[in-house]
Design an enzyme around this catalytic site. Structure first.
Site, PDB file in Angstrom:
ATOM      1  N   ASP A   1     -53.974  64.304 -17.864  1.00  0.00           N
ATOM      2  CA  ASP A   1     -52.595  63.839 -18.056  1.00  0.00           C
ATOM      3  C   ASP A   1     -52.499  63.050 -19.360  1.00  0.00           C
ATOM      4  OD1 ASP A   1     -54.182  61.809 -17.071  1.00  0.00           O
ATOM      5  OD2 ASP A   1     -52.589  60.909 -15.859  1.00  0.00           O
TER       6      ASP A   1
ATOM      7  N   TYR B   1     -51.165  69.011 -11.105  1.00  0.00           N
ATOM      8  CA  TYR B   1     -51.632  68.601 -12.428  1.00  0.00           C
ATOM      9  C   TYR B   1     -51.871  69.785 -13.380  1.00  0.00           C
ATOM     10  CZ  TYR B   1     -51.920  63.557 -11.662  1.00  0.00           C
ATOM     11  OH  TYR B   1     -51.611  62.233 -11.457  1.00  0.00           O
TER      12      TYR B   1
ATOM     13  N   PHE C   1     -59.698  68.512 -15.231  1.00  0.00           N
ATOM     14  CA  PHE C   1     -59.377  68.929 -13.863  1.00  0.00           C
ATOM     15  C   PHE C   1     -57.873  69.051 -13.726  1.00  0.00           C
ATOM     16  CE2 PHE C   1     -63.380  68.759 -11.534  1.00  0.00           C
ATOM     17  CZ  PHE C   1     -64.193  68.247 -12.536  1.00  0.00           C
TER      18      PHE C   1
ATOM     19  N   GLU D   1     -64.024  55.478 -11.163  1.00  0.00           N
ATOM     20  CA  GLU D   1     -64.156  54.524 -12.274  1.00  0.00           C
ATOM     21  C   GLU D   1     -65.068  53.344 -11.913  1.00  0.00           C
ATOM     22  OE1 GLU D   1     -60.838  53.583 -15.268  1.00  0.00           O
ATOM     23  OE2 GLU D   1     -60.626  52.009 -13.749  1.00  0.00           O
TER      24      GLU D   1
HETATM   25  C1  5GW Z   1     -52.717  63.127  -7.794  1.00  0.00           C
HETATM   26  C2  5GW Z   1     -52.076  62.039  -7.257  1.00  0.00           C
HETATM   27  C3  5GW Z   1     -52.561  60.767  -7.509  1.00  0.00           C
HETATM   28  C4  5GW Z   1     -53.668  60.610  -8.336  1.00  0.00           C
HETATM   29  C5  5GW Z   1     -54.306  61.722  -8.873  1.00  0.00           C
HETATM   30  C6  5GW Z   1     -53.825  62.985  -8.595  1.00  0.00           C
HETATM   31  C7  5GW Z   1     -54.462  64.139  -9.191  1.00  0.00           C
HETATM   32  C8  5GW Z   1     -55.425  63.970 -10.188  1.00  0.00           C
HETATM   33  C9  5GW Z   1     -54.117  65.490  -8.836  1.00  0.00           C
HETATM   34  O1  5GW Z   1     -53.288  65.780  -7.949  1.00  0.00           O
HETATM   35  N1  5GW Z   1     -54.700  66.525  -9.491  1.00  0.00           N
HETATM   36  C10 5GW Z   1     -55.628  66.313 -10.460  1.00  0.00           C
HETATM   37  O2  5GW Z   1     -56.109  67.288 -11.043  1.00  0.00           O
HETATM   38  N2  5GW Z   1     -56.003  65.030 -10.777  1.00  0.00           N
HETATM   39  C11 5GW Z   1     -57.068  64.845 -11.777  1.00  0.00           C
HETATM   40  O3  5GW Z   1     -57.626  63.558 -11.676  1.00  0.00           O
HETATM   41  C12 5GW Z   1     -56.485  64.990 -13.177  1.00  0.00           C
HETATM   42  O4  5GW Z   1     -57.459  65.542 -14.033  1.00  0.00           O
HETATM   43  C13 5GW Z   1     -56.214  63.544 -13.537  1.00  0.00           C
HETATM   44  O5  5GW Z   1     -56.113  63.329 -14.927  1.00  0.00           O
HETATM   45  C14 5GW Z   1     -57.390  62.844 -12.893  1.00  0.00           C
HETATM   46  C15 5GW Z   1     -57.207  61.359 -12.599  1.00  0.00           C
HETATM   47  O6  5GW Z   1     -55.975  61.145 -11.946  1.00  0.00           O
HETATM   48  P1  5GW Z   1     -54.780  60.399 -12.702  1.00  0.00           P
HETATM   49  O7  5GW Z   1     -54.767  60.872 -14.122  1.00  0.00           O
HETATM   50  O8  5GW Z   1     -53.516  60.587 -11.945  1.00  0.00           O
HETATM   51  O9  5GW Z   1     -55.216  58.874 -12.662  1.00  0.00           O
HETATM   52  P2  5GW Z   1     -54.647  57.698 -13.590  1.00  0.00           P
HETATM   53  O10 5GW Z   1     -55.503  56.515 -13.231  1.00  0.00           O
HETATM   54  O11 5GW Z   1     -54.805  58.094 -15.028  1.00  0.00           O
HETATM   55  O12 5GW Z   1     -53.188  57.508 -13.238  1.00  0.00           O
HETATM   56 MN    MN Z   2     -54.856  59.908 -16.026  1.00  0.00          MN
END
Ligand code: 5GW
Ligand code: MN
Length: 291
Positions: free
Chosen positions: A150, A63, A58, A240
């Site tokens: 990410d 992102y 995603f 999660e």
């Molecule tokens: C944006 C701000 C905070 C948390 C998540 C987002 C976000 C996540 C976004 O703006 N756009 C997006 O595509 N994501 C999707 O959700 C990405 O695929 C991302 O890898 C996934 C999970 O969010 P992460 O990676 O920020 O969560 P953590 O726990 O790995 O830091």
């Molecule tokens: Mn992540």
């Protein structure tokens, strides 16, 4: 099934391959660590089965910046030599770069809505994967791998991960007592897990299985989140938490060690022989706020 002649070291019955980590769950699901399997044997078995793998990512809002490095690294390390479709869910299709892929591999861009709250962006992944499971994935691929974007691949991730239903040990919580896991502890929540239950703490950023099992998992998680939402409840670690609840009562048939989801912020412990899939360091305030 007839395998070609292969020459490799004999498996030793009275000499364990790893003594520093658990390599089998109590329900006899293998836990995949370096040194526990022979990829040559696995590849020879899978080569005769003709399977296709879909990997879902995603890239919502900012992102999209992670997509290029993710795919480049996946071309180098993820299911090399296999048929792979990258399913990129995004609200900004025009930001997805055109990329050259190896033979048998392709990119499918799926346009989806974004949500103002980042918690919803993360949680709605379950609904979107579910919705595409029967319309698309089940016709196009045999296995689905659902991961955070990410991240970058840093070492081989191959057929050793494949199984009907698999989850990954969270890099921040292996080895801790179950009552300290950050499961949802509110009994009113559909994600609730009591202090005296729980096997492992699984990461939201890497799970998968065959398309039907991934349908069941994502359908459960999405529905549970909607039930909670009606009650104004949101589990502590969002998707999660629901994933952990699902895996408690639907045990995975294979478990990936933290080699498959590592973050260098946790250091590099001795038992970690490989770091196959690594979190990209990100400035949380920079990427998360104000869009
Ligand atoms: C944006 C701000 C905070 C948390 C998540 C987002 C976000 C996540 C976004 O703006 N756009 C997006 O595509 N994501 C999707 O959700 C990405 O695929 C991302 O890898 C996934 C999970 O969010 P992460 O990676 O920020 O969560 P953590 O726990 O790995 O830091
Ligand atoms: Mn992540």
């Amino acid at each position: 099934m007839k395998l070609p002649r292969m020459v490799y070291n004999q498996p030793e019955v009275v000499q364990p391959v790893r003594t520093d980590v658990l390599i089998m769950s109590p329900w006899l699901a293998p836990i995949v660590w370096d040194g526990t399997y022979n990829l040559g044997i696995l590849n020879a078995q899978y080569r005769q089965r003709k399977f296709r793998v879909g990997i879902t990512i995603f890239a919502i809002k900012k992102y999209t910046v992670f997509v290029k490095k993710f795919i480049e690294s996946a071309e180098k390390y993820f299911m090399v030599g296999q048929k792979v479709t990258y399913y990129i869910f995004t609200d900004r299709a025009s930001d997805i770069p055109v990329m050259n892929l190896a033979e048998g591999r392709s990119i499918a861009v799926l346009k989806v809505p974004s949500y103002p709250r980042w918690q919803d962006v993360s949680m709605r992944r379950m609904e979107m994967i579910r919705d595409s499971s029967h319309t698309r994935f089940s016709h196009e691929v045999d296995y689905l791998v659902c991961v955070d974007v990410d991240m970058t691949f840093n070492d081989e991730v191959g057929v050793e991960i494949l199984s009907n239903l698999f989850g990954t040990l969270h890099p921040g919580m292996f080895g801790l007592p179950r009552d300290s896991y950050t499961y949802e502890r509110n009994p009113q929540s559909e994600a609730y897990i009591p202090a005296d239950e729980g096997d492992f703490y699984y990461a939201g950023g890497f799970f998968g299985g065959n398309t039907e099992e991934v349908y069941k998992l994502t359908n459960f998680c999405h529905k549970a989140m909607m039930v909670d939402k009606e009650k104004n409840i949101e589990a502590v670690w969002h998707d999660e938490s629901y994933l952990n609840r699902y895996f408690l009562y639907h045990k995975p048939t294979k478990i990936l060690s933290p080699e498959y989801l590592w973050d260098d912020n946790f250091g590099i412990p001795a038992f970690l022989k490989r770091r196959r899939f690594l979190a990209v360091p990100k400035n949380h305030d920079e990427i998360r706020n104000r869009r």
